[in-house]
Design a protein around this motif. Structure first.
Motif, mmCIF file in Angstrom:
data_model
loop_
_atom_site.group_PDB
_atom_site.id
_atom_site.type_symbol
_atom_site.label_atom_id
_atom_site.label_comp_id
_atom_site.label_asym_id
_atom_site.label_seq_id
_atom_site.Cartn_x
_atom_site.Cartn_y
_atom_site.Cartn_z
ATOM 1 N N TYR A 296 0.593 -1.201 -0.163
ATOM 2 C CA TYR A 296 0.072 0.042 -0.067
ATOM 3 C C TYR A 296 0.998 1.288 0.019
ATOM 4 O O TYR A 296 1.884 1.279 0.697
ATOM 5 C CB TYR A 296 -0.957 -0.181 1.316
ATOM 6 N N LYS A 297 0.501 2.285 -0.761
ATOM 7 C CA LYS A 297 1.049 3.523 -0.784
ATOM 8 C C LYS A 297 0.258 4.568 0.236
ATOM 9 O O LYS A 297 -0.879 4.464 0.047
ATOM 10 C CB LYS A 297 1.287 4.127 -2.192
ATOM 11 N N PRO A 298 1.046 5.449 0.713
ATOM 12 C CA PRO A 298 0.296 6.451 1.449
ATOM 13 C C PRO A 298 -0.630 7.391 0.626
ATOM 14 O O PRO A 298 -0.638 7.453 -0.578
ATOM 15 C CB PRO A 298 1.260 7.282 1.928
ATOM 16 N N LEU A 299 -1.890 7.685 1.281
ATOM 17 C CA LEU A 299 -2.957 8.426 0.711
ATOM 18 C C LEU A 299 -3.537 9.466 1.587
ATOM 19 O O LEU A 299 -3.913 8.883 2.412
ATOM 20 C CB LEU A 299 -3.997 7.302 0.194
ATOM 21 N N THR A 300 -3.542 10.727 1.079
ATOM 22 C CA THR A 300 -4.187 11.800 1.827
ATOM 23 C C THR A 300 -5.480 12.159 1.265
ATOM 24 O O THR A 300 -5.881 12.163 0.124
ATOM 25 C CB THR A 300 -3.285 13.255 1.684
ATOM 26 N N ALA A 301 -6.545 12.025 2.255
ATOM 27 C CA ALA A 301 -7.922 12.468 1.863
ATOM 28 C C ALA A 301 -8.101 13.809 1.645
ATOM 29 O O ALA A 301 -7.642 14.804 2.456
ATOM 30 C CB ALA A 301 -8.913 12.102 3.048
ATOM 31 N N ARG A 302 -8.527 14.576 0.718
ATOM 32 C CA ARG A 302 -8.734 15.830 0.091
ATOM 33 C C ARG A 302 -10.197 16.416 1.198
ATOM 34 O O ARG A 302 -11.052 16.302 0.715
ATOM 35 C CB ARG A 302 -8.844 15.903 -1.308
ATOM 36 N N GLY A 303 -9.753 16.669 2.246
ATOM 37 C CA GLY A 303 -10.904 17.353 3.091
ATOM 38 C C GLY A 303 -10.558 17.296 4.739
ATOM 39 O O GLY A 303 -9.516 16.907 5.019
ATOM 40 N N GLN A 304 -11.516 17.157 5.265
ATOM 41 C CA GLN A 304 -11.499 17.383 6.855
ATOM 42 C C GLN A 304 -12.433 16.462 7.377
ATOM 43 O O GLN A 304 -13.782 16.310 6.992
ATOM 44 C CB GLN A 304 -11.783 18.809 7.446
ATOM 45 N N LEU A 305 -12.031 15.522 8.482
ATOM 46 C CA LEU A 305 -12.935 14.652 9.012
ATOM 47 C C LEU A 305 -13.126 15.293 10.536
ATOM 48 O O LEU A 305 -12.086 15.580 11.231
ATOM 49 C CB LEU A 305 -12.349 13.300 9.185
ATOM 50 N N THR A 306 -14.329 15.101 10.964
ATOM 51 C CA THR A 306 -14.772 15.899 12.248
ATOM 52 C C THR A 306 -15.253 14.440 13.003
ATOM 53 O O THR A 306 -16.408 14.198 12.482
ATOM 54 C CB THR A 306 -15.463 16.971 12.550
#
Length: 566
Positions: A296-306
């Motif tokens: 697996y490669k790192p992956l950044t979600a485009r947004g914010q989780l609360t």
């Protein structure tokens, strides 16, 4: 013995509805065992059969501790408290000095049950988009945060594969990834190819959260994934038991002890929930998951989780039992060798018409009996040990090594004075053992000490017969390892009749009502087991130098224990 990994997994199912091995649901009583099908007179004939004095002494302890009157000795109950008082009395009779609180044998352990107070909320706000609620039980299931009554974490999310960073094992999921101020999302389990100890250790959600905390993450979240391994709960089960209580020890304010207070484990995302966060990038993750050896490669979600949740707490008092034999050597007497065993078991099953009491004769009344009889060996020896020897009976092992964790964080002697721990947990004494297994012996200079002592008894030290189980990280001694203390865990080996006997016990009586005093225990092996334990403990207590970790050992290095120079 607990079947949980050394640290609490992401989900510990209800202590009321399921057994504490965290592997099998026990919603009804098990089928009647062979012993249950015998008449009372036949059972009593087995139980009261005469034995030589040394064997009878061990059996007597088990008769009491594993009796129906003890109702399975569940930590936090009056039944366990009575068992603890019995052990304290036996320590007194053996001549041990009290090592607990306020001059007594008991160390109070403030247990606390905690669970999520409601379904909480998880809100995903994509970059440049509108907030959308993640649906409970479809997208997301919350986890209770041990040390907070109310939790609210809002941050970007970074996927880091299995969430493991251990170059020694070829695992570098955090390479070139900055997770400071972010929520780390990781998969359950471990990649294939790790040995059992590494798999059990790195597979723990708590350990993964610790790795994330060390890198500045503000939260952690697990992602449901197929083929994650036999210990991983299906997402539907997580949702069904989302509010099941877990147990640990309490902070002074009544909240629960947290391994990673700066980085709480917030819950679990389903695959559908993960797809909402990571969008098209999640397709690559799922494609990798379908391969024989996923990478697996790192992956950044485009947004914010609360994520917001509330946790409620219920106090449950219990205690460890501690006795001491003071050391006699002016140079070594302030150093302490700990001999440990867990006193608790898993209580009673819910529902059903048959035998519902999990008596815990081998798990671990016989370990406690061994501890008591070993104390007698030390007191009647020709000379006292050079180092102080501590006899420690701990609570709540079955709830996640909690009593030993409390002691390791609140020791009744200076922590730096503890030089080794030798743990006795569930010796399966239903056969004449021909060898010994000493988990952890090859990690420190305890190894040569153990081989010398066991060899003097005419027994070889056998390699781990179940490396896939990762037992070294799954019993109370590991709480000492986490404080840098070289430690070992002793078991009768599986040579000769041993393998079949162990498989029979684990398949039919482990964490079941059949673990009773009349299950076919070979009481002649009790004194032999005590002799081996005594020889090992005596060798450690009288050795000229304290044990140290072998140079470069992973756990010795990770927990900054005393290390051999070469």
């Amino acid at each position: 013995m607990s079947r949980s990994t050394a640290l609490l997994p992401l989900l510990l199912l209800s202590t009321a509805a399921v057994a504490h091995d965290h592997d099998h649901l026990h919603l009804q009583a098990a089928a009647p065992t062979a012993s249950a099908q015998r008449s009372a007179a036949e059972r009593n004939a087995v139980i009261t059969a005469p034995l030589p004095e040394d064997q009878a002494a061990m059996k007597a302890h088990v008769l009491f501790l594993a009796s129906d009157a003890m109702a399975g000795r569940e930590a936090g109950t009056r039944d366990y408290d009575i068992a603890a008082q019995y052990v304290a009395a036996q320590f007194y009779a053996a001549g041990l000095r009290p090592g607990g609180d306020q001059g007594g044998y008991l160390q109070k352990v403030p247990l606390v049950a905690y669970n999520v107070a409601d379904k909480g909320s998880a809100l995903w706000t994509p970059a440049g988009g509108q907030p959308q609620e993640l649906v409970f039980a479809e997208d997301f299931v919350p986890s209770p945060v041990p040390d907070r009554r109310e939790t609210s974490v809002s941050a970007p999310v970074v996927f880091v594969g299995y969430g493991i960073d251990a170059a020694q094992y070829g695992l570098t999921d955090y390479r070139n990834v900055d997770v400071r101020g972010k929520i780390v999302a990781f998969l359950p389990g471990t990649p294939e190819g790790l040995d059992g100890e590494a798999r059990a250790f790195f597979g723990s959600a708590g350990n993964k959260a610790s790795l994330a905390a060390a890198r500045g993450a503000v939260g952690a979240i697990q992602i449901d994934m197929p083929r994650a391994g036999g210990r991983q709960r299906p997402f539907s089960t997580l949702a069904r038991y989302y509010d099941a209580p877990r147990v640990t020890w309490a902070n002074p304010d009544g909240t629960a002890h947290a391994m990673t207070p700066s980085t709480p484990v917030l819950g679990t995302l389903s695959q559908a929930g993960a797809a909402k966060l990571f969008g098209k990038g999640w397709d690559a993750v799922m494609k990798a998951a379908a391969t024989a050896k996923p990478a697996y490669k790192p992956l950044t979600a485009r947004g914010q989780l609360t994520v917001a949740s509330k946790t409620r707490f219920k106090p449950m008092d219990s205690s460890n039992v501690i006795g001491l034999i003071p050391g006699s050597d002016p140079r070594l007497k302030d150093e302490v060798v700990v001999l440990s065993a867990h006193l608790d078991h898993i209580g009673t099953n819910e529902g059903g018409d048959g035998d519902r009491i999990n008596n815990g004769a081998l798990d671990n009344a016989i370990g406690i009996a061994s501890l008591i009889e070993e104390a007698k060996r030390f007191k009647t020896a020709a000379a006292p040990p050079k180092r102080t020897v501590m006899f420690l009976a701990v609570t709540a092992e079955e709830k996640g090594l909690v009593g030993s964790d409390y002691f390791a964080n609140h020791p009744t002697v200076p922590l730096k004075s503890i030089v080794a721990d030798v743990n006795l947990d569930m010796p399966i004494l239903t056969y004449r053992f021909e060898d010994m297994v000493v988990f952890g012996a090859d990690r420190s200079t305890l190894g040569p000490i153990v081989r010398k002592a066991v060899g003097a008894m005419g027994l070889p030290v056998a390699p781990d017969p179940m490396p896939e189980e990762g037992i070294f990280v799954r019993s109370d001694h590991f709480r000492f390892v986490q404080k840098g203390v070289p430690s070992v865990f002793l078991w009768p080996g599986q040579a000769g009749p041993g393998k079949a006997a162990v498989e029979d016990f684990m398949s039919h009586r482990y964490h079941r009502p059949g673990d009773e005093v009349d299950q076919g225990i070979d009481w002649s092996q009790g004194p032999r087991f005590v002799s081996v334990n005594y020889a090992i403990a005596r060798e450690i207590a009288d050795a000229p130098e304290r044990p140290v970790w072998n140079k470069g050992d992973y756990f010795g290095t990770l927990y900054k224990g005393p290390m051999a120079a070469k």
